[in-house]
Design a protein around this motif. Sequence first.
Motif, PDB file in Angstrom:
ATOM      1  N   MET A   1       0.974  -1.259  -0.064  1.00  0.00           N
ATOM      2  CA  MET A   1       0.094   0.114  -0.077  1.00  0.00           C
ATOM      3  C   MET A   1       0.897   1.263  -0.025  1.00  0.00           C
ATOM      4  O   MET A   1       0.523   2.419  -0.791  1.00  0.00           O
ATOM      5  CB  MET A   1      -0.867  -0.022   1.142  1.00  0.00           C
ATOM      6  CG  MET A   1      -1.857   1.052   1.470  1.00  0.00           C
ATOM      7  SD  MET A   1      -3.057   1.128  -0.349  1.00  0.00           S
ATOM      8  CE  MET A   1      -3.765   2.574   0.071  1.00  0.00           C
ATOM      9  N   ARG A   2       1.924   1.280   0.819  1.00  0.00           N
ATOM     10  CA  ARG A   2       2.519   2.350   0.732  1.00  0.00           C
ATOM     11  C   ARG A   2       3.257   2.893  -0.565  1.00  0.00           C
ATOM     12  O   ARG A   2       3.244   3.949  -0.911  1.00  0.00           O
ATOM     13  CB  ARG A   2       3.881   1.986   1.913  1.00  0.00           C
ATOM     14  CG  ARG A   2       4.887   3.324   2.068  1.00  0.00           C
ATOM     15  CD  ARG A   2       6.182   2.722   2.901  1.00  0.00           C
ATOM     16  NE  ARG A   2       6.844   3.700   3.410  1.00  0.00           N
ATOM     17  CZ  ARG A   2       7.835   4.423   2.963  1.00  0.00           C
ATOM     18  NH1 ARG A   2       8.118   4.036   1.525  1.00  0.00           N
ATOM     19  NH2 ARG A   2       8.463   5.364   3.480  1.00  0.00           N
TER      20      ARG A   2
ATOM     21  N   ARG B   1       1.904   1.948  -3.252  1.00  0.00           N
ATOM     22  CA  ARG B   1       0.809   2.442  -4.375  1.00  0.00           C
ATOM     23  C   ARG B   1       0.473   3.958  -3.839  1.00  0.00           C
ATOM     24  O   ARG B   1       0.193   4.446  -4.808  1.00  0.00           O
ATOM     25  CB  ARG B   1      -0.453   1.531  -4.056  1.00  0.00           C
ATOM     26  CG  ARG B   1      -0.162   0.050  -4.674  1.00  0.00           C
ATOM     27  CD  ARG B   1      -1.496  -0.481  -4.936  1.00  0.00           C
ATOM     28  NE  ARG B   1      -2.244  -0.834  -3.367  1.00  0.00           N
ATOM     29  CZ  ARG B   1      -2.001  -1.784  -2.836  1.00  0.00           C
ATOM     30  NH1 ARG B   1      -1.009  -2.836  -2.933  1.00  0.00           N
ATOM     31  NH2 ARG B   1      -2.815  -2.042  -1.597  1.00  0.00           N
ATOM     32  N   VAL B   2       0.555   4.350  -2.681  1.00  0.00           N
ATOM     33  CA  VAL B   2       0.207   5.651  -2.482  1.00  0.00           C
ATOM     34  C   VAL B   2       1.411   6.646  -2.973  1.00  0.00           C
ATOM     35  O   VAL B   2       1.310   7.740  -3.569  1.00  0.00           O
ATOM     36  CB  VAL B   2       0.362   6.062  -0.853  1.00  0.00           C
ATOM     37  CG1 VAL B   2       0.234   7.474  -0.342  1.00  0.00           C
ATOM     38  CG2 VAL B   2      -1.053   5.143  -0.078  1.00  0.00           C
ATOM     39  N   ARG B   3       2.499   6.037  -2.976  1.00  0.00           N
ATOM     40  CA  ARG B   3       3.635   6.786  -3.599  1.00  0.00           C
ATOM     41  C   ARG B   3       3.627   7.032  -5.072  1.00  0.00           C
ATOM     42  O   ARG B   3       3.976   8.065  -5.545  1.00  0.00           O
ATOM     43  CB  ARG B   3       5.090   6.302  -3.216  1.00  0.00           C
ATOM     44  CG  ARG B   3       5.484   6.594  -1.701  1.00  0.00           C
ATOM     45  CD  ARG B   3       6.945   5.699  -1.539  1.00  0.00           C
ATOM     46  NE  ARG B   3       8.072   6.603  -2.148  1.00  0.00           N
ATOM     47  CZ  ARG B   3       8.588   6.271  -3.132  1.00  0.00           C
ATOM     48  NH1 ARG B   3       8.567   5.079  -3.540  1.00  0.00           N
ATOM     49  NH2 ARG B   3       9.663   6.995  -3.470  1.00  0.00           N
TER      50      ARG B   3
END
Lengths: 565, 112
Positions: free
Chosen positions: B85-86, B88-90
Motif C-alpha cells: 500500500m505504501r 501504491r500511495v507513492r
Amino acid sequence: MDGLDRTAPQVTAGIYKYDAYDRQFLRDRVAEFRGQVDRRLAGALSEDEFKPLRLMNGLYLQLHAYMLRCAVPYGVLSSDQMRQFAVVARRFDRGYGHFTTRQNIQFNWIKLEEAADAIATLADADLHAIQTSGNCIRNVTTDEYAGAAFDESVDPRVYAEILRQWSTLHPEFSFLPRKFKIAITGAARDRAAIQLHDIGLAARRDASGAVSFEVWVGGGMGRTPILAYRIRERLPEAETIAYLEAILRVYNALGGRENIHKARIKILVRDVGQARFTELVEQEYARLPRERYRLEPEVVAAIQAHFAPPPFAVLPQADAALAAACDGDAEFAAWVGRNTHPHKVAGYISAVISLKPIGGIPGDCSAAQMDAIADLADRYAFGEVRVSHVQNLVLAHVRKDELYALWQALRPLGLATGNVGLLSDIIACPGLDYCALANARAIPVAQLIAERFADLHRQHDIGSVYINISGCINACAHHHVGHIGILGVDRKGEEYYQITLGGSATNDARIGDIVGPSFAYDQVTDAVETILRSYLAIRQAGELFIDTYRRTGLAPFKEALYATA
Amino acid sequence: MQAKVKARGTQPLVVTANRLRDGRVVWLGGGGIWSERVGDAAIFDGAGVAAGLSAAAQAEAEQIVVAPYEVEVTLKPGGPEPLRMRERVRVVGPSVLAPSVLAAGMLAEAAE
Ligand code: SF4
C-alpha cells in the motif's frame, strides 16, 4: 518585519514580540541553513551528514516531497503571521498548510532547493522551524483559550514563553536521548493534556496571588503509552526553571540512548520507579546552583507585559443582540452551542473556527482561508489567532454582539461548521497519504467517518465524542486518548486499524482499551458506526459516550463488533 | 526510514527513490533515467535488481536521488503496480487529493 504595521489593528491581543536580537538570530540561522542546502545540492554534504542539519530546521523528507514544520509557539499567532503562512503556502507549497496536534503548521510540498527561501519568508514574520524536530525540547503547548478562559487562574502563555526562551538552543539539552515535550495549563479544566507529556505543568494561584505549579512527569503516548505522575504538588514560581533543569538533567544523564523505542523519559521513570526518579530529581535539584536559575518576579512581569489584555470594552455579560440572533437563526444558535467558549471578560466570548468541514481534511487550511481568517482576526479579535491541539483555530476575544457577523463571514469561507467536540471534529495525522513513517492512511478514514455521520442533527444526538486517528504507533493524533482511538497498523503491506475505546486527555486522563483484532480499511467506518449504535442503545439519560463507556466497560462494544465476525 | 521489501522468489521488481532537489517520487527507467511515472520504470527480476540498485547508488552519489530501494510489483496492463500500500500511495500521490479515487474506493480495491 514591516508587515506588522500594514493591516493589523493598532492594539493587538498579547503576542510576544521579537526584538532586534531575535530577528538577527533568525536571519543568521537562515543564512547558515542556506549554506548547508547549497553544500548538499553540490555534493559536499552526504545525506547522512545533511539529514540532522535539515531536521534541526524542521525539514523532513516525506513520501512525496519535503515537509517543513513551522513552530507556532504555544499556538499563538498574529494575523500577519497567519498571512505569512498564506504566502509560504502559495509560493512554496500547493496553496495550503496543515495545522497539527502540536499547535504547529506543516507544509507538505516543499522543494529542497527552495527550503531556505521558505524559511526566510517565515523569518520575515518572526516565525521559524527551529526545534520542531530532533531530540530537543519541542514547542511548549498550552490551552487554546489561554488568557481568555473563564476557568483560568493563571495565564499559561507567560510561562510557556519563559520556557520557550529557556529551552531554545539550551546547550545542555540539544541532544537529549529523545524528543521532549512540555505542556502547560492554567485553568481548572486541563485542555493541554498535561498528563500525556514528558513534563506537564498546572499553574495555580493561591489566595495571596502567588503562582505555583503542579509538576507532572513521565507521560507520553507512542508505542508505550503511560500517564505522567505528579512529582511536585506545589512548586513555587521562582523555582520553576531550576526544577525543570533538574528533571532534564536526570533524564539527559540516565535516559536510554541505545534503543529509540526506550529513550523517552516515561521509560526511564517506569524502569527506575516513580519514587526513585523523584529522589534522583530532588538530589539533582538540591545540588544545582538554584539561585542562578531563580525565576525573578521582574522577569515574569516583563514577559507578562507582552500578554497584557487587549483593550476590552466595558460590556454587560448577557448580550441581547447575541440572544436575538440565536433566536432568529437556529443554525447560528447550534454553532454558538458548539463552537464557543466562555470568556473571563463580560461581553466577550472565544470562537472556534472548525478546520473539520464534513469530508474535509482535518487541520488543513487553504491560503485563501488563511488570509480571510487573518482579516477576521483583525476585525473581530484584536489581530490574534490560536491553533488548538485538536487542529482547529480559535479567535480568543470576540465581542458577543459581533459573533453573528463573524459567523456570517465564516460561512462562505467554508469555516462555519458547528461541530466542535462532535464526532466529525476528528483529530487525524497526515498518515500514509504523506508521512514516511506511516502504516496506514488516516485522512481518508476521517473523511469516510465524517461523511457517514454528515447529518449534524445525528451528531448532536450522539453528543460529544472524540475520534483520534493515527497512521502509526507514533500516535501523532493521540489515538490512545481518543474516546474512540484508531491506529493504523501494517499487515503484510496492507492497511489495518486497531480500535481503542475510553481514552481521555483531560483531568481524568486515561489510556484507551484495545477492543480486539484490527479492521481492514473498508471495515473501519462500519466498526465506528457499530460502536456508536451500541452506545445509543445502552446509554442512560444524560450520558455522553465516555460516561457510558466508563459505566459498561468494553464488553457490550466488543460483543457488537465481533458478534457476527 | 524506508520500507525495504525483500525480493521474494520471482516477483518482478522496480527501483524507486526520492529526487534530491525537490523530494518527488521517482522510478528508475531504462538508460538510468529517473521518471516520475511508474510506467517508465525498468522491470528487474530478483537476480537483475542488483544492477538497478547499483545504478541508483551511483545516482545517489551524484546528488540526483536520495535513499533508493527496490519495490515488488505485479505487472498490470497499465504498468507495474506495487504490492505494498505504501508504494501504491507513492505512485498515485495522496488519496486525499483525489476525491474521485477515494469515492470510487479504487485504492481500497487495489488493497484487496
Ligand atoms: S502518527 Fe505516524 S503516520 Fe501519523 S504523522 Fe505521526 S509518524 Fe506519521
